[in-house]
Motif scaffolding. Structure first.
Motif, mmCIF file in Angstrom:
data_model
loop_
_atom_site.group_PDB
_atom_site.id
_atom_site.type_symbol
_atom_site.label_atom_id
_atom_site.label_comp_id
_atom_site.label_asym_id
_atom_site.label_seq_id
_atom_site.Cartn_x
_atom_site.Cartn_y
_atom_site.Cartn_z
ATOM 1 N N GLU A 114 0.869 -1.182 0.000
ATOM 2 C CA GLU A 114 0.000 0.000 0.000
ATOM 3 C C GLU A 114 0.897 1.221 0.000
ATOM 4 O O GLU A 114 1.822 1.297 0.785
ATOM 5 C CB GLU A 114 -0.849 0.085 1.271
ATOM 6 N N LEU A 115 0.606 2.170 -0.855
ATOM 7 C CA LEU A 115 1.317 3.437 -0.845
ATOM 8 C C LEU A 115 0.470 4.430 -0.063
ATOM 9 O O LEU A 115 -0.691 4.657 -0.400
ATOM 10 C CB LEU A 115 1.551 3.954 -2.261
ATOM 11 N N GLN A 116 1.033 4.982 0.976
ATOM 12 C CA GLN A 116 0.355 6.018 1.752
ATOM 13 C C GLN A 116 1.135 7.308 1.582
ATOM 14 O O GLN A 116 2.363 7.299 1.575
ATOM 15 C CB GLN A 116 0.294 5.631 3.226
ATOM 16 N N PHE A 117 0.393 8.426 1.432
ATOM 17 C CA PHE A 117 1.086 9.702 1.285
ATOM 18 C C PHE A 117 0.244 10.827 1.853
ATOM 19 O O PHE A 117 -0.960 10.698 2.049
ATOM 20 C CB PHE A 117 1.484 9.967 -0.176
ATOM 21 N N THR A 118 0.927 11.939 2.145
ATOM 22 C CA THR A 118 0.267 13.134 2.646
ATOM 23 C C THR A 118 0.474 14.253 1.643
ATOM 24 O O THR A 118 1.501 14.315 0.966
ATOM 25 C CB THR A 118 0.834 13.588 4.012
ATOM 26 N N VAL A 119 -0.514 15.133 1.577
ATOM 27 C CA VAL A 119 -0.404 16.335 0.763
ATOM 28 C C VAL A 119 -1.372 17.361 1.335
ATOM 29 O O VAL A 119 -2.533 17.049 1.602
ATOM 30 C CB VAL A 119 -0.659 16.048 -0.739
ATOM 31 N N GLY A 120 -0.857 18.547 1.599
ATOM 32 C CA GLY A 120 -1.699 19.625 2.099
ATOM 33 C C GLY A 120 -2.442 19.301 3.383
ATOM 34 O O GLY A 120 -3.568 19.732 3.567
ATOM 35 N N GLY A 121 -1.853 18.512 4.263
ATOM 36 C CA GLY A 121 -2.488 18.170 5.531
ATOM 37 C C GLY A 121 -3.488 17.029 5.449
ATOM 38 O O GLY A 121 -4.098 16.672 6.448
ATOM 39 N N ALA A 122 -3.689 16.446 4.277
ATOM 40 C CA ALA A 122 -4.592 15.300 4.116
ATOM 41 C C ALA A 122 -3.760 14.028 3.923
ATOM 42 O O ALA A 122 -2.626 14.083 3.462
ATOM 43 C CB ALA A 122 -5.509 15.508 2.919
ATOM 44 N N TYR A 123 -4.340 12.906 4.290
ATOM 45 C CA TYR A 123 -3.661 11.613 4.228
ATOM 46 C C TYR A 123 -4.408 10.689 3.281
ATOM 47 O O TYR A 123 -5.645 10.638 3.300
ATOM 48 C CB TYR A 123 -3.617 10.986 5.627
ATOM 49 N N TYR A 124 -3.645 9.929 2.482
ATOM 50 C CA TYR A 124 -4.247 9.060 1.476
ATOM 51 C C TYR A 124 -3.592 7.684 1.477
ATOM 52 O O TYR A 124 -2.416 7.540 1.835
ATOM 53 C CB TYR A 124 -4.097 9.681 0.082
ATOM 54 N N ASP A 125 -4.362 6.701 1.027
ATOM 55 C CA ASP A 125 -3.888 5.333 0.897
ATOM 56 C C ASP A 125 -4.252 4.852 -0.503
ATOM 57 O O ASP A 125 -5.392 5.025 -0.950
ATOM 58 C CB ASP A 125 -4.559 4.451 1.953
ATOM 59 N N LEU A 126 -3.298 4.255 -1.197
ATOM 60 C CA LEU A 126 -3.495 3.795 -2.564
ATOM 61 C C LEU A 126 -3.018 2.352 -2.681
ATOM 62 O O LEU A 126 -1.895 2.039 -2.272
ATOM 63 C CB LEU A 126 -2.697 4.688 -3.513
ATOM 64 N N THR A 127 -3.882 1.490 -3.197
ATOM 65 C CA THR A 127 -3.486 0.106 -3.446
ATOM 66 C C THR A 127 -3.825 -0.266 -4.887
ATOM 67 O O THR A 127 -4.822 0.190 -5.442
ATOM 68 C CB THR A 127 -4.194 -0.892 -2.509
ATOM 69 N N VAL A 128 -2.969 -1.068 -5.474
ATOM 70 C CA VAL A 128 -3.191 -1.628 -6.801
ATOM 71 C C VAL A 128 -3.023 -3.131 -6.683
ATOM 72 O O VAL A 128 -2.040 -3.606 -6.110
ATOM 73 C CB VAL A 128 -2.199 -1.061 -7.835
#
Length: 123
Positions: free
Chosen positions: A77-91
């Motif tokens: 899982e790739l997790q990242f932050t941008v502009g104070g928000a948090y995201y999780d991405l799976t393929v």
């Protein structure tokens, strides 16, 4: 993307504070990509080293990391932050493969897709 709304898939639970989770999923029965907002606590979670790995990833958002909940690296899982928000991405490249066979392809796809999503997220 662009107009976040509630994530309507049946397996997502509300965030710890009760707010709805939003995200997007694309795919087929054989393969898919899933992108969703997560809470800060989810981003800061670190698995027991015997059960998984966390690896920093550069060049994506404000901070990024690759999380694998298995020592062999499967299901990254790739997790990242941008502009104070948090995201999780799976393929998932191929659901029929349950070991780490596709982990390298999945990691590469997640990083490439994250870079495309950053443009939509305003970074």
């Amino acid at each position: 993307m662009g107009t976040p709304g509630p994530y309507n898939d049946s397996h997502e639970d509300p965030a710890d504070d009760g707010t709805p989770v939003w995200g997007c999923s694309w795919g087929t029965q054989a393969s898919n990509a899933d992108f969703r907002a997560i809470q800060a606590a989810g981003f800061q979670f670190t698995p027991d080293p015997a059960n998984g790995t966390v690896t920093p990833v550069s060049g994506i958002g404000d901070q990024a990391r690759m999380l694998a909940m298995q020592p062999d690296g499967r299901n990254p899982e790739l997790q990242f932050t941008v502009g104070g928000a948090y995201y999780d991405l799976t393929v998932t490249v191929d659901r029929s493969e349950t070991d780490a066979t596709n982990a390298g392809k999945e990691k590469s796809a997640e990083q490439a897709l994250a870079k495309l999503l950053l443009a939509k997220l305003g970074s």
